[in-house]
Design a protein around this motif. Structure first.
Motif, PDB file in Angstrom:
ATOM      1  N   LYS A   7       0.819  -1.199   0.000  1.00 13.74           N
ATOM      2  CA  LYS A   7       0.000   0.000   0.000  1.00 13.74           C
ATOM      3  C   LYS A   7       0.858   1.257   0.000  1.00 13.74           C
ATOM      4  CE  LYS A   7      -3.845  -2.100   2.388  1.00 13.74           C
ATOM      5  NZ  LYS A   7      -4.662  -2.111   3.587  1.00 13.74           N
ATOM      6  N   ILE A   8       2.044   1.171   0.607  1.00 16.58           N
ATOM      7  CA  ILE A   8       2.918   2.328   0.723  1.00 16.58           C
ATOM      8  C   ILE A   8       4.287   1.952   0.172  1.00 16.58           C
ATOM      9  CG2 ILE A   8       4.038   3.908   2.333  1.00 16.58           C
ATOM     10  CD1 ILE A   8       1.738   3.339   4.258  1.00 16.58           C
ATOM     11  N   LEU A   9       4.808   2.772  -0.682  1.00 16.39           N
ATOM     12  CA  LEU A   9       6.157   2.572  -1.188  1.00 16.39           C
ATOM     13  C   LEU A   9       6.983   3.753  -0.726  1.00 16.39           C
ATOM     14  CD1 LEU A   9       8.211   1.051  -2.880  1.00 16.39           C
ATOM     15  CD2 LEU A   9       7.411   2.317  -4.861  1.00 16.39           C
ATOM     16  N   ILE A  10       7.921   3.507   0.163  1.00 22.82           N
ATOM     17  CA  ILE A  10       8.765   4.566   0.705  1.00 22.82           C
ATOM     18  C   ILE A  10      10.163   4.381   0.132  1.00 22.82           C
ATOM     19  CG2 ILE A  10       9.738   5.561   2.790  1.00 22.82           C
ATOM     20  CD1 ILE A  10       7.268   4.563   4.263  1.00 22.82           C
ATOM     21  N   ILE A  11      10.634   5.368  -0.549  1.00 21.52           N
ATOM     22  CA  ILE A  11      11.963   5.318  -1.142  1.00 21.52           C
ATOM     23  C   ILE A  11      12.996   5.633  -0.047  1.00 21.52           C
ATOM     24  CG2 ILE A  11      13.431   6.245  -2.975  1.00 21.52           C
ATOM     25  CD1 ILE A  11      10.875   4.854  -3.971  1.00 21.52           C
ATOM     26  N   ASN A  12      14.176   5.075  -0.170  1.00 21.27           N
ATOM     27  CA  ASN A  12      15.283   5.277   0.771  1.00 21.27           C
ATOM     28  C   ASN A  12      14.993   4.731   2.166  1.00 21.27           C
ATOM     29  OD1 ASN A  12      16.794   6.584  -1.189  1.00 21.27           O
ATOM     30  ND2 ASN A  12      15.882   8.555  -0.709  1.00 21.27           N
ATOM     31  N   GLU A  13      14.111   3.804   2.310  1.00 23.80           N
ATOM     32  CA  GLU A  13      13.830   3.158   3.591  1.00 23.80           C
ATOM     33  C   GLU A  13      14.155   1.678   3.454  1.00 23.80           C
ATOM     34  OE1 GLU A  13      12.900   4.290   6.578  1.00 23.80           O
ATOM     35  OE2 GLU A  13      13.038   6.327   5.830  1.00 23.80           O
ATOM     36  N   PRO A  14      14.388   0.991   4.553  1.00 22.68           N
ATOM     37  CA  PRO A  14      14.673  -0.444   4.465  1.00 22.68           C
ATOM     38  C   PRO A  14      13.529  -1.225   3.835  1.00 22.68           C
ATOM     39  CG  PRO A  14      15.110   0.398   6.663  1.00 22.68           C
ATOM     40  CD  PRO A  14      14.434   1.490   5.899  1.00 22.68           C
ATOM     41  N   LEU A  15      13.883  -2.360   3.299  1.00 16.38           N
ATOM     42  CA  LEU A  15      12.906  -3.210   2.623  1.00 16.38           C
ATOM     43  C   LEU A  15      11.793  -3.652   3.553  1.00 16.38           C
ATOM     44  CD1 LEU A  15      12.041  -4.843   0.163  1.00 16.38           C
ATOM     45  CD2 LEU A  15      13.551  -6.635   0.927  1.00 16.38           C
ATOM     46  N   TRP A  16      12.061  -3.780   4.847  1.00  9.60           N
ATOM     47  CA  TRP A  16      11.056  -4.303   5.769  1.00  9.60           C
ATOM     48  C   TRP A  16       9.811  -3.451   5.804  1.00  9.60           C
ATOM     49  CZ3 TRP A  16       9.544  -1.272   9.776  1.00  9.60           C
ATOM     50  CH2 TRP A  16      10.404  -0.262  10.176  1.00  9.60           C
ATOM     51  N   ILE A  17       9.878  -2.174   5.438  1.00  9.19           N
ATOM     52  CA  ILE A  17       8.675  -1.344   5.414  1.00  9.19           C
ATOM     53  C   ILE A  17       7.715  -1.854   4.352  1.00  9.19           C
ATOM     54  CG2 ILE A  17       7.819   0.965   4.840  1.00  9.19           C
ATOM     55  CD1 ILE A  17      10.240   2.081   6.297  1.00  9.19           C
ATOM     56  N   LEU A  18       8.247  -2.355   3.242  1.00  9.82           N
ATOM     57  CA  LEU A  18       7.400  -2.850   2.168  1.00  9.82           C
ATOM     58  C   LEU A  18       6.683  -4.149   2.532  1.00  9.82           C
ATOM     59  CD1 LEU A  18       9.774  -2.289  -0.866  1.00  9.82           C
ATOM     60  CD2 LEU A  18       7.831  -0.883  -0.168  1.00  9.82           C
ATOM     61  N   ILE A  19       7.301  -4.954   3.398  1.00  4.25           N
ATOM     62  CA  ILE A  19       6.730  -6.265   3.664  1.00  4.25           C
ATOM     63  C   ILE A  19       6.133  -6.387   5.056  1.00  4.25           C
ATOM     64  CG2 ILE A  19       8.169  -7.452   1.988  1.00  4.25           C
ATOM     65  CD1 ILE A  19      10.005  -8.269   4.244  1.00  4.25           C
ATOM     66  N   MET A  20       6.031  -5.282   5.790  1.00  8.74           N
ATOM     67  CA  MET A  20       5.494  -5.331   7.150  1.00  8.74           C
ATOM     68  C   MET A  20       4.069  -5.879   7.191  1.00  8.74           C
ATOM     69  SD  MET A  20       6.961  -2.012   9.182  1.00  8.74           S
ATOM     70  CE  MET A  20       5.354  -1.677   9.799  1.00  8.74           C
ATOM     71  N   GLN A  21       3.319  -5.701   6.115  1.00  4.73           N
ATOM     72  CA  GLN A  21       1.942  -6.137   6.114  1.00  4.73           C
ATOM     73  C   GLN A  21       1.809  -7.654   6.132  1.00  4.73           C
ATOM     74  OE1 GLN A  21       0.502  -4.223   2.661  1.00  4.73           O
ATOM     75  NE2 GLN A  21       0.603  -2.190   3.537  1.00  4.73           N
ATOM     76  N   THR A  22       2.817  -8.380   5.679  1.00  4.27           N
ATOM     77  CA  THR A  22       2.705  -9.829   5.632  1.00  4.27           C
ATOM     78  C   THR A  22       3.596 -10.533   6.643  1.00  4.27           C
ATOM     79  OG1 THR A  22       4.371  -9.958   3.910  1.00  4.27           O
ATOM     80  CG2 THR A  22       2.063  -9.900   3.205  1.00  4.27           C
ATOM     81  N   ILE A  23       4.614  -9.863   7.154  1.00  2.00           N
ATOM     82  CA  ILE A  23       5.505 -10.496   8.108  1.00  2.00           C
ATOM     83  C   ILE A  23       5.366  -9.781   9.442  1.00  2.00           C
ATOM     84  CG2 ILE A  23       7.901 -10.983   8.698  1.00  2.00           C
ATOM     85  CD1 ILE A  23       8.483 -11.124   5.737  1.00  2.00           C
ATOM     86  N   ARG A  24       5.013 -10.559  10.458  1.00  2.00           N
ATOM     87  CA  ARG A  24       4.892 -10.013  11.801  1.00  2.00           C
ATOM     88  C   ARG A  24       5.928 -10.692  12.677  1.00  2.00           C
ATOM     89  NH1 ARG A  24      -0.972 -11.282  13.190  1.00  2.00           N
ATOM     90  NH2 ARG A  24      -0.211 -10.805  15.254  1.00  2.00           N
ATOM     91  N   PRO A  25       6.534  -9.944  13.595  1.00  2.00           N
ATOM     92  CA  PRO A  25       7.533 -10.573  14.465  1.00  2.00           C
ATOM     93  C   PRO A  25       6.873 -11.554  15.420  1.00  2.00           C
ATOM     94  CG  PRO A  25       7.082  -8.337  15.189  1.00  2.00           C
ATOM     95  CD  PRO A  25       6.339  -8.537  13.905  1.00  2.00           C
ATOM     96  N   ILE A  26       7.605 -12.579  15.765  1.00  2.00           N
ATOM     97  CA  ILE A  26       7.145 -13.540  16.774  1.00  2.00           C
ATOM     98  C   ILE A  26       7.829 -13.139  18.067  1.00  2.00           C
ATOM     99  CG2 ILE A  26       7.111 -15.951  17.478  1.00  2.00           C
ATOM    100  CD1 ILE A  26       7.134 -16.669  14.498  1.00  2.00           C
ATOM    101  N   LEU A  27       7.049 -12.697  19.027  1.00  2.00           N
ATOM    102  CA  LEU A  27       7.584 -12.130  20.260  1.00  2.00           C
ATOM    103  C   LEU A  27       7.698 -13.166  21.367  1.00  2.00           C
ATOM    104  CD1 LEU A  27       5.565  -8.801  20.117  1.00  2.00           C
ATOM    105  CD2 LEU A  27       7.881  -9.239  19.302  1.00  2.00           C
ATOM    106  N   ALA A  28       8.081 -14.359  21.011  1.00  2.00           N
ATOM    107  CA  ALA A  28       8.303 -15.430  21.979  1.00  2.00           C
ATOM    108  C   ALA A  28       9.387 -16.342  21.421  1.00  2.00           C
ATOM    109  CB  ALA A  28       7.015 -16.211  22.219  1.00  2.00           C
ATOM    110  N   GLU A  29      10.154 -16.942  22.311  1.00  2.00           N
ATOM    111  CA  GLU A  29      11.201 -17.851  21.867  1.00  2.00           C
ATOM    112  C   GLU A  29      10.639 -19.214  21.479  1.00  2.00           C
ATOM    113  OE1 GLU A  29      14.445 -18.099  24.580  1.00  2.00           O
ATOM    114  OE2 GLU A  29      14.613 -15.924  24.743  1.00  2.00           O
ATOM    115  N   ASN A  30       9.447 -19.522  21.959  1.00  2.00           N
ATOM    116  CA  ASN A  30       8.812 -20.811  21.672  1.00  2.00           C
ATOM    117  C   ASN A  30       7.601 -20.589  20.779  1.00  2.00           C
ATOM    118  OD1 ASN A  30      10.424 -22.350  23.697  1.00  2.00           O
ATOM    119  ND2 ASN A  30       9.441 -20.883  25.054  1.00  2.00           N
ATOM    120  N   SER A  31       7.414 -21.490  19.828  1.00  2.00           N
ATOM    121  CA  SER A  31       6.241 -21.382  18.959  1.00  2.00           C
ATOM    122  C   SER A  31       5.753 -22.769  18.565  1.00  2.00           C
ATOM    123  CB  SER A  31       6.563 -20.557  17.712  1.00  2.00           C
ATOM    124  OG  SER A  31       7.521 -21.215  16.929  1.00  2.00           O
ATOM    125  N   THR A  32       4.498 -22.821  18.183  1.00  2.00           N
ATOM    126  CA  THR A  32       3.895 -24.054  17.682  1.00  2.00           C
ATOM    127  C   THR A  32       2.800 -23.665  16.702  1.00  2.00           C
ATOM    128  OG1 THR A  32       2.850 -26.146  18.308  1.00  2.00           O
ATOM    129  CG2 THR A  32       2.186 -24.211  19.551  1.00  2.00           C
TER     130      THR A  32
END
Length: 120
Positions: free
Chosen positions: A24-49
């Motif tokens: 939705k937003i294309l920001i020039i001169n910013e890291p790539l992670w801004i472009l993909i934030m909508q699909t990748i969310r951090p996992i805030l735990a060391e354990n997952s299932t």
């Protein structure tokens, strides 16, 4: 070209999702992670299932985490966190301490009022 560099860090299914996604937003001169934030969310735990394994035996997931939170994933995205009671109680205690510290900080420069216990 950008997506080819991402394949080192992402699974194949995420790779195809990112290729077809239109940011939705294309920001020039910013890291790539801004472009993909909508699909990748951090996992805030060391354990997952994954959610299927969690539904089969939720207590086993909690036991294997040794008292730490467990991120429950659906299609490799966190949908909720399972937090053991002891960890939740500790978290609530720390939040209460932070709220009290903010209250003390806000009131530290107020004028003092002398009060006699017998007048109450």
């Amino acid at each position: 070209m950008i997506f080819e560099q991402l394949t080192v860090h992402l699974s194949v299914s995420s790779y195809f999702t990112l290729q077809t996604m239109k940011p939705k937003i294309l920001i020039i001169n910013e890291p790539l992670w801004i472009l993909i934030m909508q699909t990748i969310r951090p996992i805030l735990a060391e354990n997952s299932t994954n959610i299927s394994e969690f539904k089969k035996n939720p207590m086993a997931a909690v036991a294997q985490a040794d008292g730490f939170p467990v991120a429950v994933l659906n299609r490799n995205q966190p949908v909720f966190y399972c937090v053991p009671a002891a960890a939740y109680e500790l978290l609530m205690g720390k939040l209460e301490d932070l709220e009290l510290a903010q209250l003390v900080e806000a009131r530290k420069n107020q004028t003092e009022i002398d009060v006699d216990i017998n007048d109450l």
